[in-house]
Write an enzyme that holds these catalytic residues in place. Structure first.
Site, short mmCIF file in Angstrom:
data_model
loop_
_atom_site.label_atom_id
_atom_site.label_comp_id
_atom_site.label_asym_id
_atom_site.label_seq_id
_atom_site.Cartn_x
_atom_site.Cartn_y
_atom_site.Cartn_z
N CYS A 99 0.84 -1.18 0.00
CA CYS A 99 0.00 0.00 0.00
C CYS A 99 0.89 1.24 0.00
CB CYS A 99 -0.91 0.02 1.23
SG CYS A 99 -2.04 1.42 1.22
N HIS A 141 -8.99 -3.81 -2.67
CA HIS A 141 -8.04 -3.00 -1.89
C HIS A 141 -8.43 -1.52 -1.95
CE1 HIS A 141 -3.75 -2.04 -0.57
NE2 HIS A 141 -4.23 -0.87 -0.95
N GLU A 142 -8.71 -1.04 -3.17
CA GLU A 142 -9.06 0.39 -3.34
C GLU A 142 -10.44 0.67 -2.76
OE1 GLU A 142 -5.40 0.47 -5.08
OE2 GLU A 142 -6.62 1.96 -4.04
N HIS A 145 -10.22 1.39 0.79
CA HIS A 145 -9.77 2.76 1.08
C HIS A 145 -10.95 3.72 1.13
CE1 HIS A 145 -5.44 2.70 1.41
NE2 HIS A 145 -5.29 2.07 0.25
O1 K3U Z 1 3.07 -1.74 -6.92
C1 K3U Z 1 2.85 -2.23 -5.84
C2 K3U Z 1 2.85 -1.29 -4.64
S1 K3U Z 1 1.40 -1.23 -3.61
C3 K3U Z 1 0.08 -0.79 -4.64
O2 K3U Z 1 0.24 -0.67 -5.84
C4 K3U Z 1 -1.26 -0.55 -4.00
C5 K3U Z 1 -2.37 -1.30 -4.71
C6 K3U Z 1 -2.36 -2.78 -4.58
C7 K3U Z 1 -1.17 -3.55 -4.64
C8 K3U Z 1 -1.26 -4.95 -4.53
C9 K3U Z 1 -2.50 -5.58 -4.36
C10 K3U Z 1 -3.64 -4.80 -4.31
C11 K3U Z 1 -3.57 -3.44 -4.42
C12 K3U Z 1 -1.52 0.94 -4.18
C13 K3U Z 1 -2.43 1.56 -3.15
F1 K3U Z 1 -1.92 1.38 -1.95
F2 K3U Z 1 -2.51 2.85 -3.39
F3 K3U Z 1 -3.63 1.03 -3.15
C14 K3U Z 1 2.56 -3.68 -5.75
C15 K3U Z 1 2.55 -4.35 -4.55
C16 K3U Z 1 2.29 -5.71 -4.51
C17 K3U Z 1 2.00 -6.39 -5.67
C18 K3U Z 1 1.98 -5.69 -6.87
C19 K3U Z 1 2.26 -4.35 -6.91
ZN ZN Z 2 -3.66 0.96 -0.27
#
Ligand code: K3U
Ligand code: ZN
Length: 156
Positions: A99, A141-142, A145
């Site tokens: 996140c 996930h979003e 939020h």
């Molecule tokens: O790019 C990221 C960084 S964290 C990310 O992109 C969050 C989104 C996210 C990542 C992984 C699974 C679900 C959501 C963004 C947030 F926090 F703003 F929502 C990532 C992390 C784990 C797996 C794949 C990619």
């Molecule tokens: Zn997040």
């Protein structure tokens, strides 16, 4: 234009319930553009408005293959406004998430494998679709939020 500052866990905005978007105007499109820029700058696959200190019910998701999910689909960023989850599979799947508001940490999170969702696009037109796998994970996930929920409240 510069990326927007990202709220860190502990900031009140991340605990609030997002406000329904009613004005599909140029200000909304400009916010979405700035969010996408901030997400890319932070190397994320999603970002929600409260994370850039906006209380609106709006997020962006942009799946791409990555080391954790090498077979994740590569998709253009999708702007999701006033989302609803209409139904969710009983099947849950555990996966690693990060996140932007909890930098440098990874959490193992249970999510529904498949969800049916409804949301408006930037023109205010309603979309309805079924999502599965990594994209469903990002959406959940979003969506969290927008309910004031972060990974810290979900990690097993
Ligand atoms: O790019 C990221 C960084 S964290 C990310 O992109 C969050 C989104 C996210 C990542 C992984 C699974 C679900 C959501 C963004 C947030 F926090 F703003 F929502 C990532 C992390 C784990 C797996 C794949 C990619
Ligand atoms: Zn997040």
């Amino acid at each position: 234009s510069q990326p927007l500052p990202i709220a860190l866990v502990g900031e009140a905005i991340l605990k609030e319930h997002a406000i329904e978007v009613r004005d599909f105007d140029t200000a909304l499109s400009q916010l979405a553009e700035q969010m996408a820029l901030s997400m890319v700058a932070a190397n994320g696959v999603g970002i929600a408005a409260p994370q850039v200190h906006s209380p609106l019910a709006l997020f962006i998701m942009a799946s791409r293959p990555n080391e954790r999910y090498p077979d994740a689909p590569l998709m253009d960023p999708v702007v999701v406004v006033n989302p609803q989850i209409l139904s969710a599979s009983a099947e849950l799947v555990s996966g690693e998430e990060g996140c932007l508001s909890v930098p440098g940490q990874r959490f193992s999170i249970w999510r529904h494998q498949t969800i049916v969702v409804r949301y408006q696009d930037l023109a205010g037109h309603w979309q309805q679709t079924e999502l599965t796998g990594f994209i469903a994970r990002i959406f959940q996930h979003e969506f969290d939020h927008l309910q004031g929920i972060t990974l810290l409240e979900r990690s097993q």
